[in-house]
Design a protein around this motif. Structure first.
Motif, mmCIF file in Angstrom:
data_model
loop_
_atom_site.group_PDB
_atom_site.id
_atom_site.type_symbol
_atom_site.label_atom_id
_atom_site.label_comp_id
_atom_site.label_asym_id
_atom_site.label_seq_id
_atom_site.Cartn_x
_atom_site.Cartn_y
_atom_site.Cartn_z
ATOM 1 N N LEU A 230 0.821 -1.014 0.033
ATOM 2 C CA LEU A 230 0.000 -0.134 -0.124
ATOM 3 C C LEU A 230 0.898 1.120 0.210
ATOM 4 C CD1 LEU A 230 -2.838 -1.141 2.525
ATOM 5 C CD2 LEU A 230 -3.032 -0.293 0.307
ATOM 6 N N LEU A 231 1.704 1.170 0.726
ATOM 7 C CA LEU A 231 2.746 2.337 0.974
ATOM 8 C C LEU A 231 3.645 2.362 -0.439
ATOM 9 C CD1 LEU A 231 3.812 4.483 3.092
ATOM 10 C CD2 LEU A 231 5.823 2.637 3.563
ATOM 11 N N LEU A 232 4.118 1.546 -1.150
ATOM 12 C CA LEU A 232 5.011 1.631 -2.184
ATOM 13 C C LEU A 232 3.812 1.921 -3.330
ATOM 14 C CD1 LEU A 232 7.029 -1.568 -1.996
ATOM 15 C CD2 LEU A 232 7.744 0.731 -1.676
ATOM 16 N N GLY A 233 2.525 1.642 -3.505
ATOM 17 C CA GLY A 233 1.705 1.903 -4.311
ATOM 18 C C GLY A 233 1.246 3.334 -4.083
ATOM 19 N N GLY A 234 1.587 4.208 -3.113
ATOM 20 C CA GLY A 234 1.039 5.524 -2.791
ATOM 21 C C GLY A 234 -0.225 5.632 -2.198
ATOM 22 N N ASN A 235 -0.895 4.353 -1.822
ATOM 23 C CA ASN A 235 -1.850 4.277 -1.083
ATOM 24 C C ASN A 235 -2.004 4.492 0.301
ATOM 25 O OD1 ASN A 235 -4.717 4.147 -0.708
ATOM 26 N ND2 ASN A 235 -4.949 2.124 -2.041
ATOM 27 N N VAL A 236 -1.297 5.635 0.953
ATOM 28 C CA VAL A 236 -0.910 5.846 2.333
ATOM 29 C C VAL A 236 -2.231 5.915 3.263
ATOM 30 C CG1 VAL A 236 0.466 7.334 3.665
ATOM 31 C CG2 VAL A 236 1.047 7.145 1.248
ATOM 32 N N ALA A 237 -3.353 6.198 2.894
ATOM 33 C CA ALA A 237 -4.616 6.378 3.578
ATOM 34 C C ALA A 237 -4.831 4.971 4.288
ATOM 35 C CB ALA A 237 -5.478 6.879 2.800
ATOM 36 N N PHE A 238 -4.460 3.958 3.602
ATOM 37 C CA PHE A 238 -5.147 2.782 4.221
ATOM 38 C C PHE A 238 -3.892 2.094 4.978
ATOM 39 C CE2 PHE A 238 -8.389 2.990 0.832
ATOM 40 C CZ PHE A 238 -9.297 3.564 1.866
ATOM 41 N N VAL A 239 -2.791 2.677 5.028
ATOM 42 C CA VAL A 239 -1.523 1.954 5.719
ATOM 43 C C VAL A 239 -1.859 1.632 7.160
ATOM 44 C CG1 VAL A 239 1.048 2.031 6.205
ATOM 45 C CG2 VAL A 239 0.155 2.486 3.920
ATOM 46 N N PRO A 240 -2.365 2.688 7.981
ATOM 47 C CA PRO A 240 -2.492 2.518 9.166
ATOM 48 C C PRO A 240 -3.528 1.227 9.521
ATOM 49 C CG PRO A 240 -2.799 4.781 8.883
ATOM 50 C CD PRO A 240 -2.578 4.138 7.623
ATOM 51 N N ALA A 241 -4.542 1.454 8.965
ATOM 52 C CA ALA A 241 -5.531 0.140 9.076
ATOM 53 C C ALA A 241 -5.007 -1.227 8.852
ATOM 54 C CB ALA A 241 -6.825 0.193 8.069
ATOM 55 N N ALA A 242 -4.181 -1.271 7.587
ATOM 56 C CA ALA A 242 -3.231 -2.488 7.291
ATOM 57 C C ALA A 242 -2.403 -2.922 8.429
ATOM 58 C CB ALA A 242 -2.618 -2.358 6.038
ATOM 59 N N LEU A 243 -1.641 -1.868 8.944
ATOM 60 C CA LEU A 243 -0.850 -2.017 10.074
ATOM 61 C C LEU A 243 -1.593 -2.561 11.145
ATOM 62 C CD1 LEU A 243 1.579 0.784 9.863
ATOM 63 C CD2 LEU A 243 2.205 -1.589 9.456
ATOM 64 N N VAL A 244 -2.574 -2.245 11.535
ATOM 65 C CA VAL A 244 -3.353 -2.577 12.752
ATOM 66 C C VAL A 244 -4.058 -4.114 12.435
ATOM 67 C CG1 VAL A 244 -5.655 -2.349 14.105
ATOM 68 C CG2 VAL A 244 -3.998 -0.537 13.388
#
Ligand code: G3P
Length: 200
Positions: free
Chosen positions: A154-168
């Protein structure tokens, strides 16, 4: 506001539905919480009842996550709300209100929820996960790969907004797989197929 809150609660309740328990009981008269790995997910259902029923549970657990988050995208496009919705789906499966707060490991439901938010990244993460399962023979290792790959991609693809939810989601996924991690480290992880002669 009311709709947003109501749908979060509905998501939690719908994703609490333990398809693995229903199908295993109906098909082979067993409670998956008492046999095999004692998980209610697709891998243990495949172990106990056969691959086709495992696939059915995988599809249903994935679809419940996808459906709930996809519906949320139709009336709210805020990243925070959609992230909360994906996490409500994952937590519903993991801490089911129909199983007194117990539940599954959340792998399929996490895939479903994030498929609705970031389809391409989720498909790529699933592809990595499948490669790991094929190479190792362990679904749990694939699930751990999926959990780690999702926030990174997600981070590499620039979809940063959903990174926190993916980490949780990853943290919960790893927590729920803690016994698998121990078994993997000891070289004693269960394959998805029950070995001949295994009683449980
Ligand atoms: O998501 C469940 C899978 O990763 C492991 O299942 O039954 O081998 O613990 P199980």
């Amino acid at each position: 506001m009311i709709l947003n809150l109501a749908w979060l609660i509905i998501t939690y309740v719908l994703c609490s539905v333990p398809f693995g328990v229903f199908i295993t009981r109906a098909v082979c008269g067993l409670d998956p919480r008492e046999h095999g790995s004692r998980n209610i997910g697709a891998t243990n259902v495949a172990r106990l009842c056969g691959a086709r029923y495992g696939v059915a549970v995988l599809a249903l657990d994935l679809l419940k996550g996808f459906f709930c988050v996809w519906v949320a995208t139709t009336f709210n496009d805020g990243w925070l709300y959609l992230s909360l919705c994906a996490l409500a789906a994952v937590l519903g499966h993991m801490y089911s209100c129909f199983l007194s707060g117990r539940g599954g490991k959340g792998f399929a439901t996490t895939i479903g929820g994030f498929l609705a938010l970031a389809p391409l990244t989720t498909v790529l993460s699933v592809a990595l996960c499948i490669a790991v399962i094929v190479l190792s023979g362990f679904v749990s290792l694939g699930a751990l790969m999926f959990g780690a790959a999702l926030p990174v991609l997600l981070l590499l693809g620039g979809n940063v907004a959903f990174v926190p939810a993916a980490l949780v989601a990853m943290l919960f996924l790893y927590w729920k797989h803690r016994d698998n991690i121990e078994r993997l480290a000891r070289g004693q992880e269960n394959p998805w197929r029950r070995k001949k002669g295994d009683s449980d």
